[in-house]
Design an enzyme around this catalytic site. Structure first.
Site: not given
Ligand SMILES: *Cc1c(COP(=O)(O)O)cnc(C)c1O
Length: 431
Positions: A143, A238, A266
């Site tokens: 994702y 990522d 995050k």
């Protein structure tokens, strides 16, 4: 009598799609309603009915120090006293960029944005602008946020033309996204060879943590590095989850593989909405205003977000024992869970690296999306609800990670494992 969460949920579904602002918060797949949370501290989170849980979601990663760390809170309050947003350059942004460049060797320059999605979307545009190529390769089950070109479905095997995973994604957007199989270098090599000089970038979660947790095989990341170099494609890590979690220099430090571009989110916001992408000066100088790849943001580098993120990174840098602790917790959880599975002769797979962990309700090991999809999600849902009712807050999906924070203690862990043991003991009695 209805709980406060049920009441709020009933109101929420009439005015918000699914009653939530992000689908991962819905309890649809586990056959329940979301628990609405009102506060959190350390390893604990409390819902609006006053029930407290040991929290393994940790806001999906950012709360690596535990919830509501007083140092981060203070930094935010101090910044807020000076103003919430200026829409102008600030000193903290320079300090933040210098710090990240110092901690992550592949990064010389960085651009702050407001979410992981935005970071990845921008990094992809940069890779395309820099290489003057259109196609990208991603892995099934990884994702990378919800931008159009990355919402491409995992089909069985390697797909040469993308099929959109979401309604509303134009075919044209999906067509340039090629999908490879995680942990399968030959699937990447085939795509690169079938599309000579057309692939701008290969993007990967160096530890896949959005299909449950799937570790990279021994030579996978290094192999990607070599393939990208050979074919003139950029390698994008990522690290929205793994950045500053697997260690102070992220997965790239942990595995010793150097990507061309890295995306963060995050943790670097310390709980505030932040994302970032960075890489070498040569590549990053293609970003506007010096370069021709346009990317902007009204609230990018917001002073409150920078204050929170900078404080968090400084604490992580100063206290390597944090990594020692969270990694140890992850290891103890995995060992403890494996023992329980052995005891009850369950075939399930326990996976993870460092402070990331996952229990797959599968009969076989998990190396990629196809393996992960074999999970018995009904069995997961039953286990999940039992644990929730007994005060353990896991993500309400089989395909998410368990996140350990510095606030988790041995007592938290023992309680969690004890409950899991009791759950399967109960299941054995039923049989
Ligand atoms: C969470 C996540 C994103 C998206 O970040 P948002 O802040 O939710 O937009 C991108 N990539 C990875 C690996 C993620 O885990």
């Amino acid at each position: 009598m209805k709980s406060r969460s049920e009441e709020l949920y009933q109101r929420a579904v009439t005015c918000m799609p699914g009653g939530v602002n992000s689908p991962v918060r819905a309890y649809q797949s586990v056959g329940s309603y979301p628990r609405f949370m009102k506060q959190a501290s350390g390893s604990r989170i409390t819902d609006v009915d006053g029930k407290t849980y040991i929290d393994y979601v940790n806001s999906w990663g950012p709360m690596i120090l535990g919830h509501n760390d007083p140092r981060i809170r203070e930094a935010v309050i101090k910044a807020a006293e000076k103003g919430l947003s200026f829409g102008a350059a600030t000193e903290k942004e320079v300090e933040m960029a210098e710090l990240i460049a110092k901690l992550v060797p592949s990064i010389e320059m960085i651009r702050m944005v407001n979410s992981g999605t935005e970071a990845v979307m921008s990094a992809i545009r940069l890779a395309r602008g820099y290489t003057e190529r259109d196609k990208i390769i991603k892995f099934a089950g990884c994702y990378h946020g919800h931008s159009d070109s990355l919402l491409v479905k995992a089909g069985s095997g390697v797909m040469t033309s993308g099929v959109p995973d979401s309604a509303g994604v134009p075919e044209g957007c999906a067509r340039d996204t090629l999908t490879a199989v995680y942990n399968d270098l030959s699937s990447v090599e085939s795509l690169l060879e079938e599309n000579p000089e057309q692939v701008a970038a290969v993007i990967v979660e160096p530890v896949a943590a959005n299909m449950g947790v799937v570790e990279p095989n021994e030579r996978f990341l290094e192999g990607l590095r070599q393939l990208c170099t050979k074919h003139g494609a950029l390698l994008i890590f990522d690290e929205v989850i793994t950045g500053f979690r697997l260690g102070i220099s992220g997965a790239q430090g942990y595995y010793g593989v150097k990507p061309d571009l890295t995306t963060f989110g995050k943790i670097i916001g310390g709980g505030m909405p932040v994302g970032a992408y960075g890489g070498s000066r040569e590549i990053m100088n293609h970003v506007a205003p010096v370069g021709t790849v346009y990317q902007a943001g009204t609230l990018s580098g917001n002073p409150i977000a920078m204050a929170a993120g900078y404080e968090e990174l400084c604490i992580l840098k100063k206290h390597p024992e944090i990594y020692h602790h969270i990694n140890k917790m992850g290891e103890k959880y995995r060992d403890g869970m494996k023992k329980i599975l052995n005891k009850y002769e369950l075939p399930y797979a326990v996976t993870g690296v460092g402070s990331l962990a996952c229990l797959f309700f599968t009969e076989t090991p998990v190396h990629n999306y196809e393996d992960a999809k074999k999970s018995d999600t009904k069995a997961f849902a039953e286990y999940f609800l039992y644990m929730l009712n007994h005060g353990i807050h896991f993500a309400p999906s089989q395909f998410e990670a368990i996140f350990f924070s510095y606030a988790h203690t041995d007592v938290d862990l023992e309680e969690t494992l004890h409950l899991a043991d009791r759950y399967w003991n109960g299941k054995r009695q039923e049989r």
